[in-house]
Write a protein that holds these residues in place. Structure first.
Motif, mmCIF file in Angstrom:
data_model
loop_
_atom_site.group_PDB
_atom_site.id
_atom_site.type_symbol
_atom_site.label_atom_id
_atom_site.label_comp_id
_atom_site.label_asym_id
_atom_site.label_seq_id
_atom_site.Cartn_x
_atom_site.Cartn_y
_atom_site.Cartn_z
ATOM 1 N N THR A 1 85.176 3.934 12.075
ATOM 2 C CA THR A 1 84.598 4.344 11.085
ATOM 3 C C THR A 1 83.395 5.381 11.592
ATOM 4 O OG1 THR A 1 82.572 2.744 11.056
ATOM 5 C CG2 THR A 1 84.724 1.779 10.216
ATOM 6 N N LYS A 2 82.709 5.734 10.818
ATOM 7 C CA LYS A 2 81.682 6.685 11.141
ATOM 8 C C LYS A 2 80.669 6.158 12.130
ATOM 9 C CE LYS A 2 81.882 9.702 6.879
ATOM 10 N NZ LYS A 2 81.082 9.823 5.698
ATOM 11 N N THR A 3 80.383 4.832 11.834
ATOM 12 C CA THR A 3 79.214 4.037 12.878
ATOM 13 C C THR A 3 80.074 3.217 13.925
ATOM 14 O OG1 THR A 3 79.372 2.378 11.144
ATOM 15 C CG2 THR A 3 77.708 4.028 10.924
ATOM 16 N N SER A 4 81.484 3.368 14.271
ATOM 17 C CA SER A 4 82.001 2.908 15.510
ATOM 18 C C SER A 4 81.559 3.477 16.521
ATOM 19 C CB SER A 4 83.281 2.815 15.141
ATOM 20 O OG SER A 4 84.111 2.141 13.940
ATOM 21 N N VAL B 1 85.143 11.594 15.217
ATOM 22 C CA VAL B 1 86.601 11.870 14.443
ATOM 23 C C VAL B 1 86.918 13.628 14.835
ATOM 24 C CG1 VAL B 1 87.905 12.425 12.275
ATOM 25 C CG2 VAL B 1 86.650 10.196 12.707
ATOM 26 N N ARG B 2 85.712 14.414 14.521
ATOM 27 C CA ARG B 2 85.864 15.580 15.252
ATOM 28 C C ARG B 2 86.333 15.906 16.501
ATOM 29 N NH1 ARG B 2 81.307 19.604 13.414
ATOM 30 N NH2 ARG B 2 81.940 19.025 11.606
ATOM 31 N N ASP B 3 85.511 15.270 17.535
ATOM 32 C CA ASP B 3 86.065 15.278 18.887
ATOM 33 C C ASP B 3 87.398 14.735 19.095
ATOM 34 O OD1 ASP B 3 83.580 16.064 19.550
ATOM 35 O OD2 ASP B 3 83.002 14.261 20.398
ATOM 36 N N ALA B 4 87.855 13.728 18.243
ATOM 37 C CA ALA B 4 89.361 13.302 18.385
ATOM 38 C C ALA B 4 90.317 14.245 18.120
ATOM 39 C CB ALA B 4 89.783 11.750 17.702
ATOM 40 N N LEU B 5 90.003 14.937 17.001
ATOM 41 C CA LEU B 5 90.757 16.140 16.575
ATOM 42 C C LEU B 5 90.783 17.168 17.650
ATOM 43 C CD1 LEU B 5 89.862 16.866 12.655
ATOM 44 C CD2 LEU B 5 92.276 16.537 13.580
ATOM 45 N N ASN C 1 92.427 7.188 12.678
ATOM 46 C CA ASN C 1 92.450 6.954 11.088
ATOM 47 C C ASN C 1 91.052 6.660 10.692
ATOM 48 O OD1 ASN C 1 95.330 6.697 9.909
ATOM 49 N ND2 ASN C 1 95.331 5.805 11.886
ATOM 50 N N SER C 2 90.414 7.523 10.292
ATOM 51 C CA SER C 2 89.070 7.272 9.980
ATOM 52 C C SER C 2 88.733 6.328 8.813
ATOM 53 C CB SER C 2 88.316 8.601 9.922
ATOM 54 O OG SER C 2 86.705 8.243 9.481
#
Length: 227
Positions: free
Chosen positions: A110-113, A168-172, A179-180
């Protein structure tokens, strides 16, 4: 006799600080494997016993890290079983835990994970020395997961006293498929966040698993986006 008592005391201390693992079957029938606390040597053997009779599961992780080899072995077993991995909102999964999370067939956050990486190291007294052999082990593991050199540099780049929190941006950018989840999907109805560094974190992780499963089954892919 004194030595025996000392060994028993040491064993009990080590057991107290090793990862806690339990299988939770949700009301919807989904199997969740909950891992909470430091990953110590031989925790991978505990994990192996837990997964022996499971064909499908989601591994919910909440750990500050621990043994590099334990994290990698658990991650490799997760991938071999084609289990998914998940870090709930406001939950920390760092170091060896983050490597285990990478093993997921599908990786959820999630955004806060808080999923954090740093270089491998060995302790010499109070000094933390970068471990080249440890990093090569990480490279080999990532290669088995079909994760490339950009991710390897990202994961092992921070020093022993530093940490890189994954977005998520870094993962991309580094080529790690994730999966976000919307923040409300997990733990939204829990009395407190499911986090490894709060009192009662393991119990709230159990509630987070129930919340995730109930929402996912009722809303399907709503709230999910694939990166």
């Amino acid at each position: 006799m004194a030595c025996l008592l000392l060994l028993c005391a040491i064993a009990s201390i080590c057991a107290a600080y090793s990862a806690e693992m339990v299988v939770k079957i949700s009301k919807g029938g989904t199997s969740f494997i909950l891992i909470s606390g430091p990953m110590e040597v031989n925790d991978d053997e505990k994990f192996e016993k837990i997964i022996a009779n499971l064909d499908r599961a989601i591994v919910l992780l909440s750990s500050p890290g621990g043994s590099l080899t334990t994290g990698i072995i658990i991650g490799a077993r997760i991938r071999a079983k084609k289990f998914d991995t998940l870090v709930a909102e406001e939950t920390q999964c760092a170091s060896a835990c983050a490597l285990a999370w990478l093993g997921g067939n599908q990786r959820y956050l999630t955004k806060t994970s808080q999923i954090g990486f740093h270089t491998s190291y060995e302790k010499i007294g109070s000094y933390k020395k970068i471990s080249l052999s440890g990093n090569e082990l990480v490279r080999s593991y990532l290669g088995a997961l079909r994760i490339g050199d950009r991710a390897f540099s990202y994961i092992t780049g921070p020093g022993p006293e530093e940490i890189q929190w994954l977005s998520v941006r870094d993962a991309l950018r580094i080529g790690v498929a994730v999966n976000s989840l919307e923040e409300t999907l997990i733990g939204a109805t829990a009395s407190q966040p499911a986090t490894s560094f709060m009192s009662g974190g393991f119990e709230t992780a159990l509630r987070a698993a129930e919340n995730f499963d109930a929402t996912f089954r009722s809303e399907g892919i709503a709230g999910l986006s694939h990166a």
